[in-house]
Design a protein around this motif. Structure first.
Motif, PDB file in Angstrom:
ATOM      1  N   GLY A  43       7.594  67.491 -12.172  1.00  0.00           N
ATOM      2  CA  GLY A  43       6.299  68.179 -12.189  1.00  0.00           C
ATOM      3  C   GLY A  43       6.071  68.864 -10.852  1.00  0.00           C
ATOM      4  N   TYR A  97       8.695  72.374 -19.257  1.00  0.00           N
ATOM      5  CA  TYR A  97       7.535  71.704 -18.658  1.00  0.00           C
ATOM      6  C   TYR A  97       6.353  72.660 -18.801  1.00  0.00           C
ATOM      7  N   GLU A 117      14.418  64.594 -14.900  1.00  0.00           N
ATOM      8  CA  GLU A 117      13.222  64.968 -15.667  1.00  0.00           C
ATOM      9  C   GLU A 117      13.638  65.081 -17.142  1.00  0.00           C
ATOM     10  N   THR A 131       2.537  73.542 -17.845  1.00  0.00           N
ATOM     11  CA  THR A 131       1.611  73.166 -16.769  1.00  0.00           C
ATOM     12  C   THR A 131       0.249  72.821 -17.350  1.00  0.00           C
ATOM     13  N   LYS A 167      12.140  66.463 -19.716  1.00  0.00           N
ATOM     14  CA  LYS A 167      11.818  67.708 -20.439  1.00  0.00           C
ATOM     15  C   LYS A 167      12.625  68.888 -19.905  1.00  0.00           C
TER      16      LYS A 167
END
Ligand code: FAD
Length: 426
Positions: free
Chosen positions: A42, A70, A65, A72, A67
């Protein structure tokens, strides 16, 4: 390398579980400058990975990570208003790996063994590290309010993690009757993005005003006061008169229980059956932080503010929403700022140099309608061992500012989004 760690690495190598990650070497440290593994891609994790490589391209940086896409949370309320599409919020990790040589592994970290500096990926392979950065964001505290679990979230979306939940809430708003009632349930603080629920009220208000002007929006709030309160309340009265009603905790606004099948919210004194229920549950640090012993009884992770290292486990930095960095709010700007500071600390320590002192900031824009935005800003430094806000640098947009300032801040908000995306993921 201590004896316990060497024996464990040998044992894992013998089982074949030490080398199953295609992108990363099994042994540590492959680079003399050291290996830093970062959990979570993130705003905090991605920024920290990039700045570590900026500071010292010799450091091996691995970003884990799950994903590939991602989405937001910043600007996800605009999707509800029809002012932005969900795909426009999607970030990927190609620039980080191509431009900065970060090894990105799309997998989930399932265990951390801090004493021997090892972590486990997908319940399978083990990976050694020299330094670990844990930036897993938040996890939802299910059953807070009672009855609100993962199944209930399919009926009453929280939309507090952007992606399918945002789409579900948007679809429900579009499908509800023209004279329907939308409820937003706000949990007690602390939670991710303190102004976020109130911005959401504005932007759902904007959608309703355009498409269902007879609809109402009810905020059931477990708090009495909130971030940028005066400016939000002014925006509600100017832009959405008679549409938005808020009940704070003194009016028994806190939702204690839900019944997802009947779309009903219960407070201590009342019961509200609504057409769309956006239930934002209580939150805690991301699950991996909680299960690894990085969180205290509050569910969030205590850190030494002079380094952002965990006070509970050795050689682990905890960044972003997961850590306790009061009075800094849980925001993307704060996560980005903390990440750059932690990168400086880690690079300095790996080079056996003295790390700098923290100098951190937060800016948070809230958009109430097209051409109408306002902001809060803060600067933070270390004082007597604690993070303190610089009173002279704290600012909230003024009341009765006039259209020009609100419009200018709306433009600034777009600029803020574009630049933090470039800074964190570009
Ligand atoms: P995240 O962005 O949540 O990233 C954590 C990552 O860790 C996730 O991608 C997750 O998949 C990964 N992860 C979790 N567990 C594991 C594991 N075991 N292994 C590997 N990876 C894992 N902030 C602003 O500054 N401005 C705004 O305008 C703004 N608007 C917002 C609007 C809404 C509606 C919401 C909900 C939030 C908003 N925020 C805003 C807050 C902002 O989204 C968060 O503060 C920010 O995302 C925190 O970054 P993070 O890196 O700590 O966590």
């Amino acid at each position: 390398m201590n004896r316990q760690r060497r024996l464990l690495l040998q044992a894992l190598a013998a089982t074949g579980l030490l080398g199953r990650l295609p992108q990363a070497q099994a042994t540590c440290a492959c680079s003399e400058a050291g290996r830093v593994v970062i959990i979570g891609g993130g705003f905090a994790g991605a920024t920290c990975a990039k700045y570590l490589r900026y500071l010292n391209p010799q450091i091996e940086v691995i970003l884990i990570e799950p994903k590939r896409d991602y989405y937001t949370c910043p600007f996800s309320n605009l999707v509800l208003a029809g002012m932005r599409t969900l795909p426009s919020l999607r970030q990927r990790y190609t620039a980080l790996s191509k431009n900065y040589g970060i090894q990105v592994i799309h997998a989930r970290v399932t265990a951390i063994e801090a004493d021997v500096r090892l972590l486990q990926v997908n319940n399978e392979a083990w990976l050694p590290y020299d330094r670990l950065v844990v930036a897993p964001g938040i996890s939802m505290l299910w059953n807070a309010p009672a009855g609100y679990d993962e199944t209930a979230a399919e009926y009453m979306p929280h939309a507090w993690a952007a992606g399918p939940q945002t789409r579900l809430l948007r679809d429900q708003l579009q499908a509800m009757p023209d004279n329907g009632v939308v409820a937003i349930s706000v949990p007690p603080r602390p939670f991710r993005c303190p102004p976020g629920p109130y911005e959401r009220a504005c932007l759902i208000g904007h959608y309703l005003k355009q498409h269902k002007p007879r609809a109402k929006l009810l905020m059931l709030d477990a708090n009495e006061t909130f971030s940028k309160q005066d400016v939000f309340e002014e925006a509600w009265s100017v832009l959405y008169p008679d549409m938005i009603e808020r009940v704070g905790v003194s009016g028994y606004g806190g939702v204690t229980r839900v019944d997802a099948r009947s779309n009903t919210l219960f407070t201590e004194t009342d019961r509200y059956k609504v057409d769309v229920a956006n239930v934002i549950p209580s939150q805690q640090a991301g699950q991996i932080a909680v299960q690894s012993g990085l969180a205290d009884d509050s569910g969030w992770c205590p850190i030494d503010p002079s380094t952002f290292k965990s006070t509970l486990l050795p050689d682990i930095h905890v960044l972003g929403d997961a850590c306790i960095a009061d009075p800094i709010p849980k925001s993307a700007t704060a996560a980005n700022s903390q990440a750059k500071f932690a990168a400086l600390v880690i690079a300095a320590e790996l080079a056996e140099e003295t790390p700098p002192l923290p100098s951190l900031h937060n800016t948070c824009y809230s958009i109430a309608a097209p051409d109408y935005a306002f902001s809060v800003t803060g600067m933070y430094a270390l004082e007597s061992g604690a993070i303190k806000a610089n009173a002279r640098a704290a600012a909230v947009s003024p009341l009765a500012a006039g259209n020009d300032l609100r419009k200018t801040e709306y433009r600034y908000a777009q600029g803020w989004y574009d630049s933090i995306i470039r800074d964190s993921f570009g």
